[in-house]
Design a protein around this motif. Structure first.
Motif, short mmCIF file in Angstrom:
data_model
loop_
_atom_site.label_atom_id
_atom_site.label_comp_id
_atom_site.label_asym_id
_atom_site.label_seq_id
_atom_site.Cartn_x
_atom_site.Cartn_y
_atom_site.Cartn_z
N LEU A 1 7.86 44.07 38.07
CA LEU A 1 6.97 43.94 36.91
C LEU A 1 6.51 45.31 36.43
N ALA A 2 6.19 46.19 37.35
CA ALA A 2 5.79 47.57 36.97
C ALA A 2 6.96 48.29 36.31
N GLU A 3 8.17 48.09 36.82
CA GLU A 3 9.36 48.70 36.20
C GLU A 3 9.55 48.20 34.77
N ALA B 1 9.54 50.24 31.28
CA ALA B 1 10.65 50.19 30.33
C ALA B 1 10.13 49.88 28.93
N GLY B 2 9.21 48.95 28.82
CA GLY B 2 8.63 48.63 27.52
C GLY B 2 7.89 49.81 26.92
N ARG B 3 7.13 50.52 27.75
CA ARG B 3 6.42 51.71 27.25
C ARG B 3 7.40 52.76 26.76
N THR C 1 11.56 40.20 32.74
CA THR C 1 11.69 41.60 32.31
C THR C 1 11.48 41.70 30.81
N LEU C 2 12.15 40.84 30.07
CA LEU C 2 12.03 40.86 28.61
C LEU C 2 10.60 40.57 28.18
N GLU C 3 9.96 39.60 28.79
CA GLU C 3 8.58 39.26 28.42
C GLU C 3 7.65 40.47 28.61
N ALA C 4 7.80 41.17 29.72
CA ALA C 4 6.96 42.35 29.98
C ALA C 4 7.23 43.45 28.96
N VAL C 5 8.49 43.62 28.58
CA VAL C 5 8.86 44.63 27.58
C VAL C 5 8.26 44.27 26.22
#
Length: 158
Positions: free
Chosen positions: A31-33, A37-39, A62-66
């Motif tokens: 999740l931190a990764e 990636a989103g940032r 991954t996509l949701e967090a991005v």
């Protein structure tokens, strides 16, 4: 020019007994990764116009967090990304040639093989794509996805 952004899913939990691989969630580290990636995508102004994402839970998370960081864009779950070959990913990207900036969220080894194929023309020339790694490929707007067609403009990993 148009851009193809390849994002390998972030780090996932190991498979539990009886759990299907497709259902593996992100780990706390993953999740931190994904957030990193989103940032990075936001800082580089690389917000996609459309996203094609594997249906695997770790890819979706991954996509949701991005997207929580970059803002929500058109997104589609694409069954063919899970267990894809580089050729399958190339065909999917080619089907979306009308999109200026397309993001694919998927899995290795297909992601790193597609990157190598499009950049160097040889799919066996890949060197790896760590979890949550991002590769940005630029190519002429009307070019078909084929070996050696793209220029690698950025490569990032957390």
């Amino acid at each position: 020019m148009r851009e193809l952004i390849l994002l390998r899913h972030a780090h996932a939990e190991p498979t539990d007994t009886g759990q299907a691989d497709i259902d593996r969630p992100l780990s706390a580290h993953g999740l931190a990764e994904a957030e990193a990636a989103g940032r990075w995508l936001l800082e580089q102004r690389l917000v996609p116009d459309r996203v094609l994402c594997s249906p695997a839970r770790r890819a979706r998370e991954t996509l949701e967090a991005v997207l929580e960081l970059t803002g929500y864009v058109e997104q589609r779950l694409e069954e063919r990304i899970y267990d894809a070959t580089a050729g399958t990913l190339a065909a999917l990207a080619d089907d979306h040639r009308d999109v200026e900036r397309l993001l694919l969220v998927g899995h290795n080894p297909a992601m790193e093989q597609l990157l190598a194929l499009m950049h160097s023309g040889q799919s066996g020339d890949y060197r790896g794509m760590p979890t949550a790694a991002i590769a940005v490929l630029a190519m002429p707007m009307t070019a078909a996805i084929e070996p050696g067609v793209a220029r690698l403009t950025a490569f990032w990993w957390p």
